[in-house]
Write a protein that holds these residues in place. Structure first.
Motif, PDB file in Angstrom:
ATOM      1  N   HIS A 790       0.847  -1.191   0.000  1.00 31.19           N
ATOM      2  CA  HIS A 790       0.000   0.000   0.000  1.00 31.19           C
ATOM      3  C   HIS A 790       0.886   1.246   0.000  1.00 31.19           C
ATOM      4  N   ASP A 791       0.859   1.967  -1.145  1.00 34.16           N
ATOM      5  CA  ASP A 791       1.781   3.094  -1.319  1.00 34.16           C
ATOM      6  C   ASP A 791       1.637   4.148  -0.218  1.00 34.16           C
ATOM      7  N   LEU A 792       0.411   4.525   0.095  1.00 34.86           N
ATOM      8  CA  LEU A 792       0.217   5.598   1.081  1.00 34.86           C
ATOM      9  C   LEU A 792       0.736   5.179   2.458  1.00 34.86           C
ATOM     10  N   THR A 793       0.609   3.894   2.745  1.00 36.47           N
ATOM     11  CA  THR A 793       1.148   3.405   4.014  1.00 36.47           C
ATOM     12  C   THR A 793       2.668   3.534   4.031  1.00 36.47           C
ATOM     13  N   ARG A 794       3.323   3.178   2.910  1.00 36.93           N
ATOM     14  CA  ARG A 794       4.785   3.305   2.847  1.00 36.93           C
ATOM     15  C   ARG A 794       5.208   4.766   2.966  1.00 36.93           C
ATOM     16  N   TYR A 795       4.488   5.668   2.264  1.00 38.46           N
ATOM     17  CA  TYR A 795       4.801   7.100   2.385  1.00 38.46           C
ATOM     18  C   TYR A 795       4.649   7.560   3.846  1.00 38.46           C
ATOM     19  N   HIS A 796       3.645   7.017   4.492  1.00 39.97           N
ATOM     20  CA  HIS A 796       3.386   7.369   5.897  1.00 39.97           C
ATOM     21  C   HIS A 796       4.548   6.934   6.780  1.00 39.97           C
ATOM     22  N   TRP A 797       5.072   5.706   6.555  1.00 38.47           N
ATOM     23  CA  TRP A 797       6.205   5.245   7.358  1.00 38.47           C
ATOM     24  C   TRP A 797       7.427   6.131   7.117  1.00 38.47           C
ATOM     25  N   ASP A 798       7.654   6.525   5.877  1.00 40.43           N
ATOM     26  CA  ASP A 798       8.777   7.422   5.577  1.00 40.43           C
ATOM     27  C   ASP A 798       8.598   8.776   6.272  1.00 40.43           C
ATOM     28  N   ASP A 799       7.373   9.244   6.284  1.00 41.99           N
ATOM     29  CA  ASP A 799       7.091  10.528   6.942  1.00 41.99           C
ATOM     30  C   ASP A 799       7.392  10.449   8.438  1.00 41.99           C
ATOM     31  N   LEU A 800       7.036   9.331   9.053  1.00 40.69           N
ATOM     32  CA  LEU A 800       7.299   9.190  10.482  1.00 40.69           C
ATOM     33  C   LEU A 800       8.797   9.153  10.760  1.00 40.69           C
ATOM     34  N   ILE A 801       9.554   8.496   9.889  1.00 38.48           N
ATOM     35  CA  ILE A 801      11.006   8.484  10.058  1.00 38.48           C
ATOM     36  C   ILE A 801      11.558   9.910   9.977  1.00 38.48           C
ATOM     37  N   ALA A 802      11.034  10.702   9.029  1.00 37.81           N
ATOM     38  CA  ALA A 802      11.485  12.091   8.894  1.00 37.81           C
ATOM     39  C   ALA A 802      11.136  12.898  10.144  1.00 37.81           C
ATOM     40  N   ARG A 803       9.969  12.667  10.694  1.00 39.53           N
ATOM     41  CA  ARG A 803       9.576  13.388  11.912  1.00 39.53           C
ATOM     42  C   ARG A 803      10.476  13.010  13.085  1.00 39.53           C
ATOM     43  N   ILE A 804      10.796  11.720  13.176  1.00 43.72           N
ATOM     44  CA  ILE A 804      11.668  11.261  14.260  1.00 43.72           C
ATOM     45  C   ILE A 804      13.064  11.859  14.098  1.00 43.72           C
TER      46      ILE A 804
END
Length: 812
Positions: A790-804
């Protein structure tokens, strides 16, 4: 008795107070006033005067208000009570209403040469007049002058003086002002507009003076835009003569809940000023003391009498009267019969002097207002704690609160709750118990939020139990509707009622002790009564203010908050699919549906909060040093673990049952995602609040305690909130919002600390905990993020890494 000196201290109620440096409303002349300088009485109080005789005689002459003060009342103690009588729409965010008290202080009128001063007096500090410390305490507690006016005239026999009192009510005097400093700042209040401020009325009664005056302020940002840059409010000032025959005070004990008054005794044998409290209560003395001693029920010399407001609808009057007189059961426990009486409002023929403003009459006022509330204030003599008078206020729209709550919390189980036209018998019973609750406040009892935890949760599903014992041991708890009962639980009670704690508390506070000649003489007996009930949860008290004790929470039911909330949510899940049918009216829109659904979401939030409090929670059992055992005990680790498991299931999993599309499509277009995000984020913020984490860390270091560690909690929480990550599943928008909230909240501890909390958090383990959690989460996401298609889920995980990374690498 040894005479006490009365000393200055703050008596301010809420946020308004009297300051010693405050200028008087009118400057007093320095030279003594000669009798020849006085005007003739008729020159001041002309034939055009509108006069009212009573405690003082008040005179309106043109636009001036004169007080004719009897010389005999100089140096007498009077209570000046300031209330808001009328407010603009939206004032204080809707939380400040007509009837709200803003200050309460004792004053004395004092003659000084050709002037009369109103001085503010306090009874908080005291010393024996014969004591060496007397002069020091007197010198360091000087009474401030609130108002001063010159003597204009005297009456014919010189038994009273006339002053112009207009300045007290037309100038801005902080100690009787209706706008707090917080609201002045909020509305950018500039100054009082004297051209639009005036005295509306003044009435004199045998024991009190009532003055209503309009105060208009220039404001840059008034609560409503159409207010022309001003805030106008109607204030009511009550000046009440305090009793000459003082009631014997009763010492407070924090193990029994009472409203109290603080005192400081500088003659204490302790090596400090001895601080103590006395309780607030009505003065009840048995007519026949000998019969009372024999254990017979005896009527009091002066019973407590409440009159109904003439504006009270006829159909509600029986319920209001029942709610008042329900307290007679408790007073019988204290040895009194007919101690409290409810009366219909008298006609002009029956009592031509009756007025709700007269301090001789306590009234249950029925207010035509959209406010959804009821309050039980009282007026208390601060010298002794004697309650002088009280007015219970019922706001008409409070009916709306109870019809909605009944539908939401009982609709699944009780067919009578499945309509907004709640049957009169049910709504009447609710009103009765609300009035009883407010009368309890007016008798001196505060909320007892701990009471509900005395009953086993499953007992609230029993008809026999609930009919006998109610929902909690005290009507002073917040437990309005039985949401624990389930469909099929026949004939259970749904509405709260008076319980055994109420009888116990009234007996403790009101039983007359004829052999005791002082408050100290009563203490041994009062202690014995408490110790006789010690260890029985039915008689425990907790006000619920700490936020740490899960057994002392508002709206909670039963001794098991996890089980009670599970029952409550199970009922909500059955209610939601029926709300369209239960709230719809032919030819009308869906405003009621919107309102009830919104309030249902608030109740869901409350059930979740009840469970959260168990995590890092601490049980409090109030004790004194002569009692064995601990006062504070951590909630057992197993209960905390079960609470987090419940939260993962009910709070941090998308509540699909709340997303009923048939319902939502009638009240909104796109708000559902934001609503769920708000509810879940609030629960998460509550769970991860600083004080809770600090308590959990401290519990781990306490010897002999098997704690639920903060690391265990964070691990369990992470696995629940990020279940899709660990199960290689796609996320939905609701869950992604919650996961972002989790990361942002943890990051805020690391990089966005409030300046007031920086030092405390930096020196605690919280920062290390949250940084460690973010690093752990980043590692897990990095290893697992590509396991979903699921592309949006993968983008979401990347976003969380950036926030961290932003939080860890760019700490402030």
């Amino acid at each position: 008795m040894i005479k006490k000196i009365l000393l200055f201290g703050s008596l301010a109620v809420l946020s308004v107070g009297c300051k010693t440096s405050q200028p008087v409303a009118e400057a007093a002349p320095e030279k003594p006033k000669k009798k020849s300088d006085l005007k003739n009485y008729d020159e001041v109080i002309t034939s055009d005067a509108k006069s009212d005789e009573g405690l003082f005689t008040t005179h309106f002459v043109d636009d001036k208000l004169y007080f004719e003060i009897p010389v005999s009342l100089f140096e007498k103690d009077m209570l000046l009570v300031s209330r808001i009588a009328g407010v603009p729409s939206g004032f204080g965010g809707g939380y400040v209403n007509a009837g709200s008290k803003v200050n309460e202080q004792v004053v004395r009128w004092v003659k000084r040469n050709g002037n009369v001063d109103m001085k503010v007096i306090s009874f908080e500090n005291q010393s024996e007049e014969e004591s060496p410390i007397y002069k020091s305490v007197q010198a360091n507690n000087f009474f401030p002058i609130l108002f001063s006016a010159k003597i204009e005239a005297m009456n014919a026999d010189s038994t009273s003086v006339v002053i112009d009192a207009s300045g007290l009510f037309e100038n801005e005097v902080d100690a009787i002002n209706g706008i707090s400093s917080r609201l002045r700042k909020r509305y950018k209040v500039k100054k009082l507009d004297k051209s639009r401020s005036y005295i509306e009325s003044a009435h004199s009664y045998p024991k009190n003076i009532e003055v209503k005056h309009v105060m208009t302020y220039e404001a840059e940002e008034p609560p409503e835009r159409d207010q022309a840059g001003t805030i106008s409010m109607l204030l009511n000032q009550s000046m009440i003569l305090l009793p000459e025959n003082k009631m014997q005070p009763r010492l407070a004990d924090y193990r029994v809940g009472w409203f109290t008054i603080d005192k400081y005794d500088y003659n204490s044998e302790e090596l400090k000023a001895d601080d103590y409290e006395i309780i607030r209560r009505w003065k009840l003395v048995p007519k026949d003391i000998e019969a009372y001693k024999r254990g017979e029920l005896v009527e009091p010399v002066d019973p407590i009498v409440y009159y109904l407001d003439p504006a009270t609808p006829e159909k509600w009057r029986p319920y209001f009267k029942q709610g008042i007189e329900d307290w007679n059961v408790a007073f019988e426990e204290a040895g009194f019969k007919n101690a409290i009486i409810a009366k219909d409002p008298p006609s002009k023929e029956e009592d031509p002097e009756f007025s709700p403003e007269d301090v001789r009459y306590s009234v249950v006022r029925y207010v035509a207002s959209t406010t959804r509330n009821a309050v039980g204030p009282s007026v208390t003599d601060p010298r002794t704690g004697e309650i002088i008078e009280s007015d219970i206020i019922w706001y008409h729209n409070h009916l709306r609160s109870y019809r909605n709550r009944f539908m939401i919390e009982a609709g699944a189980q009780n067919p009578k709750a499945r309509t907004l036209n709640t049957p009169e018998e049910e709504i009447g019973e609710m009103m009765r118990m609300v009035i009883a609750h407010e009368v309890g406040h007016a008798l001196g009892l505060p909320h007892n939020m701990k009471a509900s935890s005395a009953y086993p949760t499953d007992s609230l599903r029993s008809a026999e139990f609930t009919k006998k014992y109610g929902l909690t041991p005290s009507i002073m708890d917040y437990a309005r509707v039985n949401y624990v009962a389930q469909p099929g639980d026949e004939d259970v009670r749904y509405i709260r009622m008076m319980g055994p704690y109420d009888l116990y508390a009234i007996n403790w506070g009101y039983r007359y002790l004829p052999e005791a000649n002082s408050a100290q003489d009563e203490k041994e007996t009062l202690d014995e009564w408490i110790l006789a009930k010690a260890g029985d949860p039915i008689y425990e008290f907790g006000n619920g203010y700490s936020g740490a004790d899960p057994q002392s929470q508002r709206e909670s039911l039963g001794d098991d908050q996890v089980k009670a909330s599970a029952y409550g949510i199970a009922n909500l899940k059955k209610v939601v699919p029926n709300l369209v049918a239960w709230t719809s009216k032919e030819g009308e829109g869906y405003e009621d549906l919107d309102e009830v659904y919104r309030e249902l979401s608030y109740m869901w939030r409350g059930y979740i909060s009840h469970v959260v409090t168990n995590v890092g929670g601490v049980y409090e059992t109030r004790k004194t040093s002569d009692q064995s055992g601990a006062i504070y005990e951590p909630v057992p680790a197993k209960i905390q673990e079960e609470a987090v498991e419940f939260l993962n299931k009910e709070a941090f999993t998308t509540p699909q049952w709340m997303l009923d599309q048939d319902l939502l499509s009638r009240i909104e277009s796109t708000k559902a995602v934001d609503r769920i995000q708000s509810l879940q984020t609030r629960a998460l913020e509550n769970l991860l609040e600083k004080d809770r984490l600090v308590r959990m860390i401290a519990a781990e270091e306490t010897e002999g305690i098997k704690a639920y560690s903060v690391i265990e909690m964070m691990n369990d929480l992470r696995k629940g909130i990020f279940s899709e990550l660990y199960n290689s599943a796609k996320t939905n928008s609701y869950k992604r919002n919650l996961q972002r909230s989790y990361v942002d909240l943890a990051a805020s501890y690391v990089k966005e600390l409030d300046e007031r909390e920086n030092d405390e958090i930096l020196k605690s383990d919280i920062m290390a905990l949250m940084r460690g959690e973010l690093i752990k989460l980043k590692s897990d996401i990095s290893r697992r993020k590509n396991r979903t298609n699921h592309d949006l889920t993968r983008y979401h995980w990347d976003d969380l890494i950036a926030r961290i990374d932003d939080a860890i690498l760019n700490e402030a």
